[in-house]
Design an enzyme around this catalytic site. Sequence first.
Site, PDB file in Angstrom:
ATOM      1  CG  HIS A 267       9.795  -1.400   5.096  1.00  0.00           C
ATOM      2  ND1 HIS A 267       9.888  -1.184   3.749  1.00  0.00           N
ATOM      3  CD2 HIS A 267      10.993  -1.028   5.612  1.00  0.00           C
ATOM      4  CE1 HIS A 267      11.086  -0.702   3.461  1.00  0.00           C
ATOM      5  NE2 HIS A 267      11.781  -0.607   4.574  1.00  0.00           N
ATOM      6  CG  HIS A 306       5.241   2.753  -2.590  1.00  0.00           C
ATOM      7  ND1 HIS A 306       6.075   3.835  -2.447  1.00  0.00           N
ATOM      8  CD2 HIS A 306       5.984   1.655  -2.351  1.00  0.00           C
ATOM      9  CE1 HIS A 306       7.284   3.387  -2.145  1.00  0.00           C
ATOM     10  NE2 HIS A 306       7.262   2.077  -2.071  1.00  0.00           N
ATOM     11  CG  ASP A 362       6.433  -6.116  -0.842  1.00  0.00           C
ATOM     12  OD1 ASP A 362       7.454  -6.753  -1.128  1.00  0.00           O
ATOM     13  OD2 ASP A 362       6.418  -5.160  -0.059  1.00  0.00           O
TER      14      ASP A 362
HETATM   15  N1  ACO Z   1      -5.579  -0.974   1.093  1.00  0.00           N
HETATM   16  C1  ACO Z   1      -6.641  -0.182   1.349  1.00  0.00           C
HETATM   17  N2  ACO Z   1      -6.582   1.138   1.571  1.00  0.00           N
HETATM   18  C2  ACO Z   1      -5.356   1.687   1.538  1.00  0.00           C
HETATM   19  C3  ACO Z   1      -4.191   0.933   1.268  1.00  0.00           C
HETATM   20  C4  ACO Z   1      -4.333  -0.449   1.028  1.00  0.00           C
HETATM   21  N3  ACO Z   1      -3.290  -1.208   0.770  1.00  0.00           N
HETATM   22  N4  ACO Z   1      -3.117   1.754   1.293  1.00  0.00           N
HETATM   23  C5  ACO Z   1      -3.590   2.977   1.570  1.00  0.00           C
HETATM   24  N5  ACO Z   1      -4.942   2.944   1.715  1.00  0.00           N
HETATM   25  C6  ACO Z   1      -5.824   4.075   1.950  1.00  0.00           C
HETATM   26  C7  ACO Z   1      -5.772   4.555   3.382  1.00  0.00           C
HETATM   27  O1  ACO Z   1      -6.734   3.896   4.188  1.00  0.00           O
HETATM   28  C8  ACO Z   1      -6.023   6.028   3.224  1.00  0.00           C
HETATM   29  O2  ACO Z   1      -7.396   6.198   3.006  1.00  0.00           O
HETATM   30  P1  ACO Z   1      -8.170   7.473   3.645  1.00  0.00           P
HETATM   31  O3  ACO Z   1      -7.560   8.668   2.951  1.00  0.00           O
HETATM   32  O4  ACO Z   1      -9.608   7.233   3.325  1.00  0.00           O
HETATM   33  O5  ACO Z   1      -7.890   7.429   5.111  1.00  0.00           O
HETATM   34  C9  ACO Z   1      -5.321   6.384   1.927  1.00  0.00           C
HETATM   35  O6  ACO Z   1      -5.335   5.151   1.156  1.00  0.00           O
HETATM   36  C10 ACO Z   1      -3.887   6.860   2.098  1.00  0.00           C
HETATM   37  O7  ACO Z   1      -3.168   5.860   2.826  1.00  0.00           O
HETATM   38  P2  ACO Z   1      -2.014   6.154   3.856  1.00  0.00           P
HETATM   39  O8  ACO Z   1      -1.977   5.069   4.882  1.00  0.00           O
HETATM   40  O9  ACO Z   1      -2.108   7.561   4.344  1.00  0.00           O
HETATM   41  O10 ACO Z   1      -0.748   6.055   2.915  1.00  0.00           O
HETATM   42  P3  ACO Z   1       0.748   5.899   3.383  1.00  0.00           P
HETATM   43  O11 ACO Z   1       1.571   6.564   2.362  1.00  0.00           O
HETATM   44  O12 ACO Z   1       0.915   6.339   4.790  1.00  0.00           O
HETATM   45  O13 ACO Z   1       0.959   4.330   3.362  1.00  0.00           O
HETATM   46  C11 ACO Z   1       1.558   2.155   2.753  1.00  0.00           C
HETATM   47  C12 ACO Z   1       1.679   3.650   2.430  1.00  0.00           C
HETATM   48  C13 ACO Z   1       2.015   1.885   4.181  1.00  0.00           C
HETATM   49  C14 ACO Z   1       2.451   1.367   1.802  1.00  0.00           C
HETATM   50  C15 ACO Z   1       0.079   1.730   2.565  1.00  0.00           C
HETATM   51  O14 ACO Z   1      -0.321   1.961   1.239  1.00  0.00           O
HETATM   52  C16 ACO Z   1      -0.174   0.274   2.962  1.00  0.00           C
HETATM   53  O15 ACO Z   1      -0.379  -0.019   4.150  1.00  0.00           O
HETATM   54  N6  ACO Z   1      -0.107  -0.677   1.974  1.00  0.00           N
HETATM   55  C17 ACO Z   1      -0.271  -2.067   2.294  1.00  0.00           C
HETATM   56  C18 ACO Z   1       1.023  -2.622   2.831  1.00  0.00           C
HETATM   57  C19 ACO Z   1       2.079  -2.778   1.740  1.00  0.00           C
HETATM   58  O16 ACO Z   1       1.812  -3.288   0.680  1.00  0.00           O
HETATM   59  N7  ACO Z   1       3.309  -2.340   2.051  1.00  0.00           N
HETATM   60  C20 ACO Z   1       4.443  -2.463   1.147  1.00  0.00           C
HETATM   61  C21 ACO Z   1       4.923  -1.131   0.725  1.00  0.00           C
HETATM   62  S1  ACO Z   1       6.222  -1.339  -0.439  1.00  0.00           S
HETATM   63  C22 ACO Z   1       7.574  -1.661   0.509  1.00  0.00           C
HETATM   64  O17 ACO Z   1       7.705  -1.302   1.633  1.00  0.00           O
HETATM   65  C23 ACO Z   1       8.595  -2.472  -0.114  1.00  0.00           C
END
Ligand code: ACO
Length: 428
Positions: A267, A306, A362
């Site tokens: 987050h 996201h 971010d």
């Molecule tokens: N890098 C690589 N792969 C990713 C990323 C990433 N940053 N984000 C998602 N994926 C992939 C997952 O592995 C998943 O792949 P799969 O379908 O093969 O298993 C798919 O994309 C869907 O991802 P989920 O984790 O199900 O998506 P969710 O909506 O739960 O997660 C989140 C969203 C937590 C923001 C995620 O994209 C992430 O971890 N990003 C990196 C951390 C980040 O930048 N957070 C800031 C968010 S903005 C904020 O809070 C202000």
Amino acid sequence: MADTLTITDNRTGRQYELAIADGAIRSTDLRQIKADADDQGLVTYDPAFMNTAACRSRITYIDGDKGILEYRGYPIEQLAEHSTYLETSYLIIFGELPSPAQLEGWTTQITLHTMLHENIKKLMEGFQYDAHPMGVFLSTVGAFSTFYPDAKQIFDEQSRKKQVHRLIAKVPTIAAYAYRHSIGRPYVYPDNELSFTGNFLNMLFRMTELKYKVNPVLERALDVLFILHADHEQNCSTSAMRGIGSSHVDPYSAMAGAAAALYGPLHGGANEAVLRMLNEIGSVEHIPAFIKRVKAGEGRLMGFGHRVYKSYDPRATIIKRTADQVFEVTGRNPLLDIALELERIALQDEYFVTRRLYPNVDFYSGLIYQAMGFPVTMFPVLFAIPRTAGWIAQWEEMLLDPEQKIARPKQLYVGAPRRDYVALGTRG
Ligand code: ACO
């Protein structure tokens, strides 16, 4: 024809008509669907609230597919261009842009509440010299509830207003003290002649000079970043604020919990994680190998992806522009080249394209903060300061919503069935 959903229960052959309002059915309407008399009724199973609306809200609108973000109906691009953080926080909390007199009154109230009780200073001095500023921040916000016991009067409008002034005004001071504590410098008292962000920079960076000279470009850039971070509807920390607040605890205790949620690397801790990632990558040549590891599931591309945005995060576009203005003053952050190349490669790569992973707020904010002189440990704190406006607005909306009650999700119990206790000596 009325908007309804017809459900046929194949277990019993019975049919049910559920009302649809605002694109939603009420989960509690499902309770009538029972297989037999002992059945408690159907529930929905939705881990991580992927498809459950827990409230009606008038504060922030997001269309993740189109990359739209609006506060109280105003597009984020227009607010970032024309508004200030203080004006935007007023809009978010009270629902309308202030008149000139209202803005003046609001600014005066915030300015008058920037000081901290001297005992708060003593409390903060008790933290380890290398304490993470976000840990200090959230503990101090929680401790506020002991300094302002009147905050328990959550249904008294005047009392709520007072806590709003205190919270918006004091969070930069807590943040600055937490920072100064972490580097062993004396705390700097607020300067009420400066703007909200100008004063914050003063409390962070003033040394022996009598009057801190604020750089107007950095002051405005920080203000824009604060506008962009002020609210984001039902995200993890806001849901924490609403959930904790639904027990009718005071807003300081609820906000300590919200800030704790924001601290996590998925987050508000993500911008800190982005900087660590960019440093780890080290140079543009290492990017292909890094992307390969991400695609193999050995870590994430931080600052990408996201839960809501499945296109470019509109805040990231504005931040990228702001970065250019800041770098003109501070000099170019050498990590920017790595970030730009990462973005370029990722946006063409089938893995990221098919999963609709784009830069989020971010991805670039950390580069600006670093160029402005902030250590990475301050990044989540810089997020928490403006998000205070959103947390307060959402908390108040929850409190005054007659449909809300104490938050209490259901579970599907999948553990052991009833069994008898086995005496210690007779267990295998
Ligand atoms: N890098 C690589 N792969 C990713 C990323 C990433 N940053 N984000 C998602 N994926 C992939 C997952 O592995 C998943 O792949 P799969 O379908 O093969 O298993 C798919 O994309 C869907 O991802 P989920 O984790 O199900 O998506 P969710 O909506 O739960 O997660 C989140 C969203 C937590 C923001 C995620 O994209 C992430 O971890 N990003 C990196 C951390 C980040 O930048 N957070 C800031 C968010 S903005 C904020 O809070 C202000």
